[in-house]
Write an enzyme that holds these catalytic residues in place. Structure first.
Site, PDB file in Angstrom:
ATOM      1  N   LYS A  99      21.706  54.734  99.222  1.00 38.03           N
ATOM      2  CA  LYS A  99      22.656  53.783  99.821  1.00 38.03           C
ATOM      3  C   LYS A  99      22.016  52.427 100.105  1.00 38.03           C
ATOM      4  CE  LYS A  99      25.809  57.164 101.907  1.00 38.03           C
ATOM      5  NZ  LYS A  99      25.131  58.459 101.709  1.00 38.03           N
TER       6      LYS A  99
ATOM      7  N   ASP B  79      20.985  45.820 100.527  1.00 35.31           N
ATOM      8  CA  ASP B  79      20.274  44.582 100.849  1.00 35.31           C
ATOM      9  C   ASP B  79      20.396  43.586  99.697  1.00 35.31           C
ATOM     10  OD1 ASP B  79      18.535  42.790 102.208  1.00 35.31           O
ATOM     11  OD2 ASP B  79      17.426  44.489 103.041  1.00 35.31           O
TER      12      ASP B  79
HETATM   13  O1  6AU Z   1      28.953  68.379 102.364  1.00 31.24           O
HETATM   14  P1  6AU Z   1      28.191  67.704 103.490  1.00 31.24           P
HETATM   15  O2  6AU Z   1      29.082  67.120 104.544  1.00 31.24           O
HETATM   16  O3  6AU Z   1      27.128  68.594 104.056  1.00 31.24           O
HETATM   17  O4  6AU Z   1      27.362  66.537 102.812  1.00 31.24           O
HETATM   18  C1  6AU Z   1      27.945  65.449 102.173  1.00 31.24           C
HETATM   19  C2  6AU Z   1      26.869  64.537 101.627  1.00 31.24           C
HETATM   20  C3  6AU Z   1      25.939  63.997 102.705  1.00 31.24           C
HETATM   21  C4  6AU Z   1      26.248  62.516 102.814  1.00 31.24           C
HETATM   22  O5  6AU Z   1      25.080  61.761 102.914  1.00 31.24           O
HETATM   23  C5  6AU Z   1      26.974  62.191 101.506  1.00 31.24           C
HETATM   24  O6  6AU Z   1      27.497  63.418 101.001  1.00 31.24           O
HETATM   25  N1  6AU Z   1      28.089  61.239 101.677  1.00 31.24           N
HETATM   26  C6  6AU Z   1      28.177  60.088 100.873  1.00 31.24           C
HETATM   27  C7  6AU Z   1      27.406  59.889  99.662  1.00 31.24           C
HETATM   28  C8  6AU Z   1      27.105  60.919  98.741  1.00 31.24           C
HETATM   29  O7  6AU Z   1      27.104  58.795  99.323  1.00 31.24           O
HETATM   30  C9  6AU Z   1      29.123  59.123 101.149  1.00 31.24           C
HETATM   31  C10 6AU Z   1      30.094  59.349 102.135  1.00 31.24           C
HETATM   32  O8  6AU Z   1      30.990  58.554 102.349  1.00 31.24           O
HETATM   33  N2  6AU Z   1      30.044  60.531 102.819  1.00 31.24           N
HETATM   34  C11 6AU Z   1      29.077  61.477 102.602  1.00 31.24           C
HETATM   35  O9  6AU Z   1      29.127  62.541 103.231  1.00 31.24           O
HETATM   36  O10 6AU Z   1      24.616  64.194 102.264  1.00 31.24           O
END
Ligand code: 6AU
Length: 271
Positions: free
Chosen positions: A99, A102
Site C-alpha cells: 500500500k 508517497d
Molecule cells: O480476510 P481478512 O480480513 O483476514 O484479511 C483481508 C486482507 C488484509 C488486509 O490488509 C487486506 O486484505 N485489505 C486490503 C488489501 C488487500 O489491499 C484492502 C482493503 O480495503 N481491505 C483489506 O482488508 O490483509
C-alpha cells in the site's frame, strides 16, 4: 466447456495489456480458482507452510512482508527464495500488499531498498491512488512487477468513500499505464473497459456464509457470491476466513472458498 474456453482465451486474456494480469488470468483458468490467500501469519515459516498447503488452491498469495518475524536480511532472502520456489511449484503469483502512498521518487526507493527489496520478488504490489499518477510512473522501467491500485477499501468509515468519486479518480490516474496496472482493489464494482482493456478487480473482506460480525477493528465482510456477483470481484482476497481455523482445516476451508468463488466467477462472466 468450449464457451468458457473461448471467453478466457479469445476475449478476456487478449484484452489485457499488463503481462502480470494476463499471467494471473491464465493461472485462474487453468487451476479453476480465483482465491487469493492473505497470508497474515506472524511466523515466516508458517507463511511458507500455508503456501505449501494451499498452493494448489490459490491463484495468488498476498504477503505483508513487514509483519512477519523476519529478524535480518538473510532471513528475508531465505524466505523470499522459498516462497518463490513454492509459487513456481504450485503455479501461483505473489502480491505484496505494501500500500505505497508517497511521491514517486520515494516509492521507487521503497521498492528497491533493503531489507525487503520488494521489486525483486513480488509479481504485484498495491499502491494507493492518493498521490496521483507519480505513484504509477515510478514503476516504469521496473521489469516484472505490476501495480494494483487501491480504489476503495473495505474498512468502516474509510475516507475514500466520503470523497466524491474517489474510486473513479483512482481509475483515471491509471490512464496511460495499462501495461503497469493489473487492476484495482475495490469493495464495490469498478470495472471499466478503457480502450478495450480488461482490468482485474480484487476484493478483500470476504467470508463464508457461516460468518457473522466484523473483526472489531473496522474490517467489513461480505459473502463470496455477494463479492463476485454484486460487487464485481474477479479475485477474492481471504485471510482470517481460512486462517482462523486450525492448520489441519486450512485445506478444507480453502477448497470451499475455491469452489464457491470459481462457480460465482463463471456465472458472472458467462452472463
Ligand atoms: O480476510 P481478512 O480480513 O483476514 O484479511 C483481508 C486482507 C488484509 C488486509 O490488509 C487486506 O486484505 N485489505 C486490503 C488489501 C488487500 O489491499 C484492502 C482493503 O480495503 N481491505 C483489506 O482488508 O490483509
Amino acid at each position: 466447456n468450449l464457451k468458457l474456453d473461448n471467453l478466457f482465451k479469445k476475449k478476456l486474456i487478449p484484452r489485457m495489456t499488463c503481462t502480470a494480469s494476463k499471467k494471473l488470468l491464465r493461472i485462474m483458468y487453468k487451476k479453476k480458482t480465483n482465491l487469493c490467500l492473505a497470508a497474515d501469519l506472524q511466523n515466516w515459516t508458517e507463511v511458507l507452510e500455508v503456501a505449501r498447503t494451499l498452493g494448489p488452491h490459490i491463484c495468488l498469495l498476498r504477503t505483508h512482508i513487514d509483519t512477519y518475524n523476519l529478524e535480518n536480511y538473510y532471513q528475508v532472502v531465505e524466505f523470499r527464495k522459498h516462497l518463490k520456489d513454492l509459487a513456481t511449484k504450485f503455479d501461483f503469483m505473489i502480491m505484496e500488499d505494501r500500500k505505497f502512498a508517497d511521491i514517486g521518487s520515494t516509492v521507487q526507493r521503497q521498492l528497491t531498498s533493503k531489507p525487503f527489496e520488494i521489486a525483486q520478488w513480488a509479481d504485484m504490489v498495491t499502491v494507493h491512488g492518493l498521490p496521483g499518477p507519480g505513484v504509477l510512473q515510478c514503476f516504469e522501467g521496473l521489469e516484472n512487477i505490476a501495480v494494483v491500485v487501491i480504489a476503495e477499501m473495505s474498512s468502516t468509515g474509510n475516507l475514500g468513500r466520503k470523497v466524491s468519486d474517489y474510486k473513479h479518480e483512482c481509475l483515471k490516474i491509471t490512464d496511460g499505464y495499462d501495461k503497469i496496472v493489473a487492476g484495482f482493489v475495490s469493495h464495490s464494482k469498478i470495472r471499466v473497459d478503457r480502450k478495450d482493456t480488461f482490468f482485474l478487480q480484487f476484493t478483500p473482506g470476504v467470508a463464508l456464509n457461516d460468518y457473522t460480525g466484523g473483526d472489531g477493528l473496522g474490517q467489513q465482510y461480505v459473502y463470496v457470491d455477494d463479492a463476485i456477483l454484486d460487487r464485481g470481484a474477479d479475485v477474492i482476497i481471504v485471510g482470517r476466513g481460512i486462517l482462523k481455523h486450525g492448520n489441519e482445516n486450512w485445506r478444507e476451508v480453502a477448497e470451499e472458498f475455491q469452489r464457491n468463488g470459481w462457480s460465482a466467477l463463471v456465472q458472472k462472466l458467462m452472463n
